[in-house]
Design a protein around this motif. Structure first.
Motif, PDB file in Angstrom:
ATOM      1  N   ILE A  71     -13.336  14.114  -3.251  1.00  0.00           N
ATOM      2  CA  ILE A  71     -14.269  14.863  -2.621  1.00  0.00           C
ATOM      3  C   ILE A  71     -14.127  15.908  -2.591  1.00  0.00           C
ATOM      4  CG2 ILE A  71     -16.275  15.510  -1.035  1.00  0.00           C
ATOM      5  CD1 ILE A  71     -17.068  13.131  -2.519  1.00  0.00           C
ATOM      6  N   VAL A  72     -12.940  16.915  -1.821  1.00  0.00           N
ATOM      7  CA  VAL A  72     -12.394  17.868  -1.875  1.00  0.00           C
ATOM      8  C   VAL A  72     -12.061  18.602  -3.767  1.00  0.00           C
ATOM      9  CG1 VAL A  72      -9.630  19.067  -1.427  1.00  0.00           C
ATOM     10  CG2 VAL A  72     -10.769  17.349   0.200  1.00  0.00           C
ATOM     11  N   GLY A  73     -11.824  17.544  -4.764  1.00  0.00           N
ATOM     12  CA  GLY A  73     -11.718  18.356  -6.038  1.00  0.00           C
ATOM     13  C   GLY A  73     -12.740  18.954  -6.501  1.00  0.00           C
ATOM     14  N   ILE A  74     -14.069  18.020  -5.877  1.00  0.00           N
ATOM     15  CA  ILE A  74     -14.996  18.760  -6.512  1.00  0.00           C
ATOM     16  C   ILE A  74     -15.941  18.458  -6.250  1.00  0.00           C
ATOM     17  CG2 ILE A  74     -14.353  16.260  -8.919  1.00  0.00           C
ATOM     18  CD1 ILE A  74     -16.598  14.748  -6.882  1.00  0.00           C
TER      19      ILE A  74
ATOM     20  N   ASN B 280      -2.952  16.184  13.951  1.00  0.00           N
ATOM     21  CA  ASN B 280      -1.604  16.792  13.623  1.00  0.00           C
ATOM     22  C   ASN B 280      -2.788  16.968  12.277  1.00  0.00           C
ATOM     23  OD1 ASN B 280       0.378  16.232  11.263  1.00  0.00           O
ATOM     24  ND2 ASN B 280      -0.428  14.446  11.191  1.00  0.00           N
ATOM     25  N   LEU B 281      -3.760  15.896  12.138  1.00  0.00           N
ATOM     26  CA  LEU B 281      -4.754  16.176  10.609  1.00  0.00           C
ATOM     27  C   LEU B 281      -5.879  17.025  10.924  1.00  0.00           C
ATOM     28  CD1 LEU B 281      -4.989  12.460   8.885  1.00  0.00           C
ATOM     29  CD2 LEU B 281      -3.361  14.990   8.068  1.00  0.00           C
ATOM     30  N   GLY B 282      -6.433  16.780  12.559  1.00  0.00           N
ATOM     31  CA  GLY B 282      -7.013  17.619  12.723  1.00  0.00           C
ATOM     32  C   GLY B 282      -7.145  18.834  11.963  1.00  0.00           C
ATOM     33  N   GLY B 283      -5.616  19.947  12.189  1.00  0.00           N
ATOM     34  CA  GLY B 283      -5.384  21.482  12.257  1.00  0.00           C
ATOM     35  C   GLY B 283      -4.791  21.000  10.458  1.00  0.00           C
ATOM     36  N   VAL B 284      -4.764  20.183   9.767  1.00  0.00           N
ATOM     37  CA  VAL B 284      -4.064  20.475   8.272  1.00  0.00           C
ATOM     38  C   VAL B 284      -5.817  20.360   7.934  1.00  0.00           C
ATOM     39  CG1 VAL B 284      -4.079  18.599   6.656  1.00  0.00           C
ATOM     40  CG2 VAL B 284      -2.362  18.996   8.623  1.00  0.00           C
ATOM     41  N   TYR B 285      -6.361  19.436   8.484  1.00  0.00           N
ATOM     42  CA  TYR B 285      -8.087  19.424   7.662  1.00  0.00           C
ATOM     43  C   TYR B 285      -9.006  20.893   7.541  1.00  0.00           C
ATOM     44  CZ  TYR B 285      -7.485  15.211   4.815  1.00  0.00           C
ATOM     45  OH  TYR B 285      -7.741  14.474   3.511  1.00  0.00           O
ATOM     46  N   VAL B 286      -8.526  21.091   8.490  1.00  0.00           N
ATOM     47  CA  VAL B 286      -9.086  22.898   9.055  1.00  0.00           C
ATOM     48  C   VAL B 286      -9.088  23.684   7.184  1.00  0.00           C
ATOM     49  CG1 VAL B 286      -9.303  25.198  10.001  1.00  0.00           C
ATOM     50  CG2 VAL B 286      -9.155  23.074  11.511  1.00  0.00           C
ATOM     51  N   VAL B 287      -7.786  23.055   7.002  1.00  0.00           N
ATOM     52  CA  VAL B 287      -7.458  23.958   6.261  1.00  0.00           C
ATOM     53  C   VAL B 287      -7.813  23.255   4.639  1.00  0.00           C
ATOM     54  CG1 VAL B 287      -5.569  25.162   4.080  1.00  0.00           C
ATOM     55  CG2 VAL B 287      -5.765  25.723   7.018  1.00  0.00           C
ATOM     56  N   TYR B 288      -7.311  21.882   4.109  1.00  0.00           N
ATOM     57  CA  TYR B 288      -7.323  21.321   3.442  1.00  0.00           C
ATOM     58  C   TYR B 288      -8.614  21.246   2.830  1.00  0.00           C
ATOM     59  CZ  TYR B 288      -6.329  16.426   0.669  1.00  0.00           C
ATOM     60  OH  TYR B 288      -6.232  15.869  -0.567  1.00  0.00           O
ATOM     61  N   THR B 289      -9.755  20.375   3.623  1.00  0.00           N
ATOM     62  CA  THR B 289     -10.883  20.137   3.391  1.00  0.00           C
ATOM     63  C   THR B 289     -11.740  21.564   2.228  1.00  0.00           C
ATOM     64  OG1 THR B 289     -11.613  19.232   5.456  1.00  0.00           O
ATOM     65  CG2 THR B 289     -13.738  19.614   4.364  1.00  0.00           C
ATOM     66  N   TYR B 290     -11.119  22.684   2.544  1.00  0.00           N
ATOM     67  CA  TYR B 290     -11.509  24.365   1.595  1.00  0.00           C
ATOM     68  C   TYR B 290     -10.853  24.187   0.948  1.00  0.00           C
ATOM     69  CZ  TYR B 290     -15.810  22.994   4.526  1.00  0.00           C
ATOM     70  OH  TYR B 290     -16.708  22.433   4.999  1.00  0.00           O
ATOM     71  N   LEU B 291      -9.691  23.798   0.180  1.00  0.00           N
ATOM     72  CA  LEU B 291      -8.329  24.093  -1.181  1.00  0.00           C
ATOM     73  C   LEU B 291      -9.145  24.552  -1.907  1.00  0.00           C
ATOM     74  CD1 LEU B 291      -5.739  23.274   0.270  1.00  0.00           C
ATOM     75  CD2 LEU B 291      -5.787  22.080  -1.016  1.00  0.00           C
ATOM     76  N   ARG B 292      -9.940  24.154  -2.591  1.00  0.00           N
ATOM     77  CA  ARG B 292     -10.667  24.551  -3.301  1.00  0.00           C
ATOM     78  C   ARG B 292     -11.233  26.100  -3.561  1.00  0.00           C
ATOM     79  NH1 ARG B 292     -13.696  21.168  -8.764  1.00  0.00           N
ATOM     80  NH2 ARG B 292     -13.836  23.025 -10.377  1.00  0.00           N
ATOM     81  N   PRO B 293     -12.307  26.246  -2.493  1.00  0.00           N
ATOM     82  CA  PRO B 293     -12.186  27.751  -2.230  1.00  0.00           C
ATOM     83  C   PRO B 293     -11.251  28.965  -2.219  1.00  0.00           C
ATOM     84  CG  PRO B 293     -13.886  25.796  -1.246  1.00  0.00           C
ATOM     85  CD  PRO B 293     -13.123  25.102  -1.694  1.00  0.00           C
TER      86      PRO B 293
ATOM     87  N   LEU C 232     -16.806  33.125  10.175  1.00  0.00           N
ATOM     88  CA  LEU C 232     -15.272  34.039   9.879  1.00  0.00           C
ATOM     89  C   LEU C 232     -14.859  34.309   8.660  1.00  0.00           C
ATOM     90  CD1 LEU C 232     -13.870  33.139  13.206  1.00  0.00           C
ATOM     91  CD2 LEU C 232     -15.010  34.873  12.543  1.00  0.00           C
ATOM     92  N   GLY C 233     -15.289  33.089   7.572  1.00  0.00           N
ATOM     93  CA  GLY C 233     -14.725  33.361   6.371  1.00  0.00           C
ATOM     94  C   GLY C 233     -13.452  32.981   6.560  1.00  0.00           C
ATOM     95  N   LEU C 234     -12.485  32.772   5.043  1.00  0.00           N
ATOM     96  CA  LEU C 234     -11.484  31.942   4.866  1.00  0.00           C
ATOM     97  C   LEU C 234     -10.735  31.948   5.074  1.00  0.00           C
ATOM     98  CD1 LEU C 234     -12.379  31.555   0.665  1.00  0.00           C
ATOM     99  CD2 LEU C 234     -12.337  29.486   2.105  1.00  0.00           C
TER     100      LEU C 234
END
Length: 389
Positions: A25-28, A215-228, A358-360
């Motif tokens: 999902i993250v990639g597409i 741990n993954l709570g912090g990472v996925y704040v960023v990782y989910t929106y890696l493509r944008p 608040l934006g990226l």
């Protein structure tokens, strides 16, 4: 030895296909938003929804497994998993897409839990941490190869073909599992549901389940929106996304592999330094938006740290259960995946709110907050563990 290698390959492959199906999902995310005419944050919510269902249903199914033969249970789960991906590939509305992801999440957690249980049983004790880390590394291999390949397929011929590839691989893995894994494995007998859940009365477990969440709570704040972040925030072209996901996947693969080494050495004690580095990296991601290549380097460092907790935490859960709660071994095997997904739900939901309001640039700051809280709880857990030794 040959049999162990084959069995290990199959268990790692299960981690791979579960990871590819979850992370694709993250990639597409942009392609799905365009296909169903919904916002990017709506598609991002699929990640949150998947994780919530995963976290709620997995312990329930773990209890229902009871004393059933784990091989039969696994074959049923892999079949349902395959059907859910067929539904995704055929989805003609966002509702059907969402429904297919819910079905996928229902079986994903218990599937990896049983795979870890098989790994703990078939491997010699001195290789247990190694094999468990490799089952988790199946997810990272999915990030290295599965997600970039799926993203490339989506860009070239459409996202549905990426899920047809997942279906094909799933069928192959199901057949190999049926032919190669032992059929007599069961978990220990529990007198009642309460006896299984007695694991959660242990203060070490209660503190321990907070760590994967944060741990993954912090990472996925960023990782989910890696493509944008890569395309809209750092202004790299869309064609750059696939090779970047490949490099990020390599980083996460290293993370899972080195996680196994940490488990065999100082384990959770080493995670103090890891969380300090991760928190600083999260801050750097937001602070370096004006320096795109430096921000990319920070993202890669985040990938290097994101899974280091997995094996030390899993070995810790299993050690507590094996000694004090043998009737809860499958439940203990599922804790890291359950609460990783609680963290994914929390992180992706937080990221969605911040992305909309608040934006990226705000995402890294929030991720750092979660990691600092994780660091504080880890210090407390390490002290509590000493009182039980």
């Amino acid at each position: 030895m040959k049999s162990l290698k084959v069995q290990s390959f199959i268990l790692i492959s299960i981690g791979f296909i579960l990871g590819m199906s979850e992370f694709i999902i993250v990639g597409i995310i942009n392609d799905l938003a365009d296909s169903f005419d919904v916002g990017i944050s709506n598609v991002g919510f699929l990640v949150t929804m998947f994780a919530i269902v995963y976290a709620i249903v997995t312990p329930i199914l773990t209890i229902l497994v009871g004393e059933h033969r784990l091989k039969r249970v696994m074959l049923l789960l892999l079949s349902v998993f395959t059907i859910s991906n067929v539904m995704t590939a055929l989805a003609n509305s966002f509702f059907i897409l969402s429904l297919s992801r819910v079905l996928n999440a229902v079986v994903a957690g218990i599937t990896v839990s049983i795979a870890i249980t098989f790994a703990a049983v078939i491997a010699p004790r001195d290789k247990r941490a190694w094999l468990i880390s490799w089952v988790f590394s199946g997810y990272s291999v999915a990030s290295v190869f599965g997600v970039p390949i799926g993203t490339w397929i989506s860009d070239q011929v459409g996202w549905r073909w990426a899920f047809w590839l997942i279906v094909l691989i799933s069928v192959m893995i199901t057949v190999m599992f049926m032919l190669s894994l032992p059929g007599d494995l069961r978990q220990g007998k529990a007198k009642s549901l309460g006896e299984q859940f007695s694991l959660f009365k242990d203060p070490r477990i209660l503190l321990g389940i907070c760590l994967p969440i944060l741990n993954l709570g912090g990472v996925y704040v960023v990782y989910t929106y890696l493509r944008p972040i890569v395309t809209s925030g750092l202004h790299f072209p869309t064609s750059f996304v696939t090779p970047f996901l490949f490099v990020f996947g390599l980083a996460s693969l290293f993370s899972n592999q080195y996680s196994g080494r940490l488990a065999n050495r100082n384990g959770l004690k080493s995670m103090v330094t890891v969380f300090v580095i991760q928190a600083l990296t999260m801050l750097a991601i937001s602070l370096l938006f004006g320096l795109p290549w430096a921000a990319l380097a920070a993202l890669i460092i985040m990938g290097l740290t994101m899974y280091l907790l997995n094996s030390p935490m899993q070995i810790f859960y299993l050690a507590v259960a094996e000694k004090d709660y043998p009737q809860s071994m499958v439940l203990a095997s599922s804790l890291i995946s359950i609460f990783n997904n609680v963290g994914i739900a929390v992180g992706s939901a937080t990221g969605g709110v911040l992305f909309n309001h608040l934006g990226l640039k705000s995402l890294g700051y929030s991720g750092a907050v979660y990691t600092v809280v994780a660091l504080a709880i880890l210090i407390v857990l390490n002290r509590v563990r000493k009182s039980f030794d």
